[in-house]
Design a protein around this motif. Structure first.
Motif, PDB file in Angstrom:
ATOM      1  N   LYS A 189     -13.202  -2.858   4.678  1.00  0.00           N
ATOM      2  CA  LYS A 189     -13.922  -1.958   5.582  1.00  0.00           C
ATOM      3  C   LYS A 189     -15.364  -2.423   5.786  1.00  0.00           C
ATOM      4  CE  LYS A 189     -15.020   2.958   6.261  1.00  0.00           C
ATOM      5  NZ  LYS A 189     -14.876   4.325   5.684  1.00  0.00           N
ATOM      6  N   ASP A 190     -16.011  -2.857   4.720  1.00  0.00           N
ATOM      7  CA  ASP A 190     -17.409  -3.303   4.800  1.00  0.00           C
ATOM      8  C   ASP A 190     -17.556  -4.546   5.668  1.00  0.00           C
ATOM      9  OD1 ASP A 190     -18.135  -1.239   3.133  1.00  0.00           O
ATOM     10  OD2 ASP A 190     -18.251  -2.480   1.323  1.00  0.00           O
ATOM     11  N   ARG A 191     -16.470  -5.287   5.847  1.00  0.00           N
ATOM     12  CA  ARG A 191     -16.524  -6.543   6.608  1.00  0.00           C
ATOM     13  C   ARG A 191     -15.754  -6.450   7.924  1.00  0.00           C
ATOM     14  NH1 ARG A 191     -17.048  -6.816   1.523  1.00  0.00           N
ATOM     15  NH2 ARG A 191     -18.385  -8.353   0.475  1.00  0.00           N
ATOM     16  N   SER A 192     -15.421  -5.231   8.330  1.00  0.00           N
ATOM     17  CA  SER A 192     -14.704  -4.971   9.592  1.00  0.00           C
ATOM     18  C   SER A 192     -13.354  -5.667   9.632  1.00  0.00           C
ATOM     19  CB  SER A 192     -15.560  -5.392  10.795  1.00  0.00           C
ATOM     20  OG  SER A 192     -16.759  -4.650  10.836  1.00  0.00           O
ATOM     21  N   ILE A 193     -12.708  -5.780   8.477  1.00  0.00           N
ATOM     22  CA  ILE A 193     -11.347  -6.294   8.383  1.00  0.00           C
ATOM     23  C   ILE A 193     -10.416  -5.091   8.257  1.00  0.00           C
ATOM     24  CG2 ILE A 193      -9.734  -7.699   7.041  1.00  0.00           C
ATOM     25  CD1 ILE A 193     -12.186  -9.221   5.928  1.00  0.00           C
ATOM     26  N   GLN A 194      -9.523  -4.922   9.207  1.00  0.00           N
ATOM     27  CA  GLN A 194      -8.600  -3.799   9.144  1.00  0.00           C
ATOM     28  C   GLN A 194      -7.620  -3.996   8.001  1.00  0.00           C
ATOM     29  OE1 GLN A 194      -8.237  -0.778  11.085  1.00  0.00           O
ATOM     30  NE2 GLN A 194      -6.883  -0.400   9.337  1.00  0.00           N
ATOM     31  N   PHE A 195      -7.490  -2.999   7.154  1.00  0.00           N
ATOM     32  CA  PHE A 195      -6.495  -3.045   6.082  1.00  0.00           C
ATOM     33  C   PHE A 195      -5.197  -2.443   6.605  1.00  0.00           C
ATOM     34  CE2 PHE A 195      -4.281  -1.588   2.306  1.00  0.00           C
ATOM     35  CZ  PHE A 195      -4.476  -2.615   1.400  1.00  0.00           C
ATOM     36  N   GLU A 196      -4.100  -3.171   6.439  1.00  0.00           N
ATOM     37  CA  GLU A 196      -2.777  -2.686   6.858  1.00  0.00           C
ATOM     38  C   GLU A 196      -1.853  -2.697   5.662  1.00  0.00           C
ATOM     39  OE1 GLU A 196       0.189  -3.514  10.571  1.00  0.00           O
ATOM     40  OE2 GLU A 196      -0.259  -5.267   9.332  1.00  0.00           O
ATOM     41  N   GLY A 197      -0.926  -1.740   5.592  1.00  0.00           N
ATOM     42  CA  GLY A 197      -0.057  -1.633   4.437  1.00  0.00           C
ATOM     43  C   GLY A 197       1.394  -1.954   4.720  1.00  0.00           C
ATOM     44  N   TYR A 198       2.027  -2.646   3.768  1.00  0.00           N
ATOM     45  CA  TYR A 198       3.481  -2.780   3.816  1.00  0.00           C
ATOM     46  C   TYR A 198       4.085  -2.059   2.622  1.00  0.00           C
ATOM     47  CZ  TYR A 198       3.093  -6.778   0.477  1.00  0.00           C
ATOM     48  OH  TYR A 198       2.825  -7.578  -0.610  1.00  0.00           O
ATOM     49  N   SER A 199       5.389  -1.857   2.642  1.00  0.00           N
ATOM     50  CA  SER A 199       6.110  -1.095   1.609  1.00  0.00           C
ATOM     51  C   SER A 199       5.506   0.295   1.406  1.00  0.00           C
ATOM     52  CB  SER A 199       6.133  -1.855   0.273  1.00  0.00           C
ATOM     53  OG  SER A 199       6.855  -3.060   0.378  1.00  0.00           O
ATOM     54  N   PRO A 200       5.279   1.066   2.488  1.00  0.00           N
ATOM     55  CA  PRO A 200       4.669   2.392   2.322  1.00  0.00           C
ATOM     56  C   PRO A 200       5.530   3.367   1.525  1.00  0.00           C
ATOM     57  CG  PRO A 200       5.521   2.124   4.543  1.00  0.00           C
ATOM     58  CD  PRO A 200       5.596   0.772   3.898  1.00  0.00           C
TER      59      PRO A 200
ATOM     60  N   PHE B  30       0.836  -1.206   0.000  1.00  0.00           N
ATOM     61  CA  PHE B  30       0.000   0.000   0.000  1.00  0.00           C
ATOM     62  C   PHE B  30       0.866   1.249   0.000  1.00  0.00           C
ATOM     63  CE2 PHE B  30      -2.496   3.278   2.379  1.00  0.00           C
ATOM     64  CZ  PHE B  30      -3.514   3.438   1.451  1.00  0.00           C
ATOM     65  N   HIS B  31       0.685   2.058  -1.022  1.00  0.00           N
ATOM     66  CA  HIS B  31       1.321   3.366  -1.144  1.00  0.00           C
ATOM     67  C   HIS B  31       0.578   4.095  -2.265  1.00  0.00           C
ATOM     68  CE1 HIS B  31       3.357   1.398  -4.528  1.00  0.00           C
ATOM     69  NE2 HIS B  31       3.747   0.460  -3.679  1.00  0.00           N
ATOM     70  N   PRO B  32       0.802   5.388  -2.475  1.00  0.00           N
ATOM     71  CA  PRO B  32       0.008   6.103  -3.484  1.00  0.00           C
ATOM     72  C   PRO B  32       0.127   5.534  -4.898  1.00  0.00           C
ATOM     73  CG  PRO B  32       1.102   7.667  -2.042  1.00  0.00           C
ATOM     74  CD  PRO B  32       1.659   6.313  -1.703  1.00  0.00           C
TER      75      PRO B  32
END
Length: 306
Positions: free
Chosen positions: A190-201, A176-178
């Motif tokens: 988000k709709d399923r209450s699963i937190q999204f976390e990013g690597y390689s920002p 996850f990055h721009p």
């Protein structure tokens, strides 16, 4: 999607009410491992979330760094991952115990399935993932782990898990990055209450040269790395930047005393998707033709204090 992150406690609350530090320290076998940087991050920079994996080969080194830092184990959120070669009801449990032993801990804060792929000779892929996820649910029930989740799962992979599971994954960690911003997947989570976390920002350094990133950094008097990390935070996406250089580790932590403007967020949210740091097409071959864990780890860069 760009809900400004303003939590002064610097965490997100997962669906099971566990608090996850929104900024963590990433580790991997790429680029070596720095004992000094991990100790510095914990002792001097306030990091309390460390992300690693069995595959990276540095779990033992991290245990030594945590001990050297003097920070109590219970104050550190420790994440590691199960490599697909270890998938299966019994082998996943053994892999979990092995990671705990190398990390010198009786429990893990978060345990993730590293990829949705399984070894080619496994037969029923869905059944193997079902059995593997069930093993994580049992570990959670036994209070051996506080959070269970997945990494690199797309919508169809999450559908398969959710259809069969008793506990929906608490978190999905993806690139996850721009320059790689999977908006549909983030909304799905988000709709399923699963937190999204990013690597390689920082997009493995490639994001630091992006003209829009550089422009925002100059206007705010910040570094491109700080802008990229702050962008993740303001999207309410925890991230785990990695560096083996103490000065960069410090720089990456100094992101809580400024805010990106609305126009900055809009600009970065809508950049062309041009960078992929991890090639999904090569993962199956790495699973089917295993190399030793930490096979890229440059041991000459591993310097552990006595």
């Amino acid at each position: 999607m760009a809900d400004v992150y303003t939590n002064p406690e610097k965490h997100v609350v997962l669906s099971n009410n566990v608090k996850l530090p929104i900024l963590g320290l990433g580790t991997s076998h790429d680029g070596g491992y720095s004992h000094e940087a991990v100790v510095w991050a914990l002792r001097e920079c306030g990091y309390r979330h460390i992300d690693t994996a069995k595959r990276y080969g540095c779990e033992t080194y991290i245990a030594q760094a945590v001990k050297a830092s003097g920070i109590p184990r219970e104050d550190i959120f420790l994440t590691t991952k199960c490599w697909p070669a270890d998938y299966g009801a019994d082998t996943t449990r053994k892999a979990f115990i092995g990671s705990c032993q190398r990390l010198d801990t009786e429990y893990l804060d978060m345990y993730l399935l590293h990829w949705p792929e399984v070894p080619s000779g496994s037969g029923d892929k869905r059944q193997m993932l079902r059995d593997t996820w069930r093993a994580l649910e049992v570990l959670l029930d036994e209070e051996r782990v506080r959070v269970i989740g997945v990494s690199n799962f797309l919508e169809q992979h999450l559908d398969d898990i959710i259809e069969d599971c008793s506990i929906t994954p608490h978190l999905n960690q993806c690139e996850f990055h721009p320059f790689n911003n999977p908006k549909h997947l983030r909304q799905y989570c988000k709709d399923r209450s699963i937190q999204f976390e990013g690597y390689s920002p920082l997009a493995k350094g490639r994001g630091l040269r992006g003209p829009q990133v550089v422009s925002v950094a100059r206007q705010l008097g910040r570094t491109p790395a700080q802008v990229l990390i702050r962008w993740s935070l303001q999207n309410n996406v925890p991230c785990v930047p990695k560096s083996t250089k103490p000065e960069r580790v410090k720089e990456n932590s100094q992101v809580f005393d400024f805010v990106l403007r609305k126009e900055d967020m809009t600009s970065l949210d809508n950049m062309k998707q041009t960078v992929t740091c991890v090639n999904r097409a090569t993962i199956q071959d790495k699973i089917d033709n295993p190399l030793p864990d930490g096979y890229k780890l440059n041991l000459s860069k591993v310097t552990v204090e006595p």
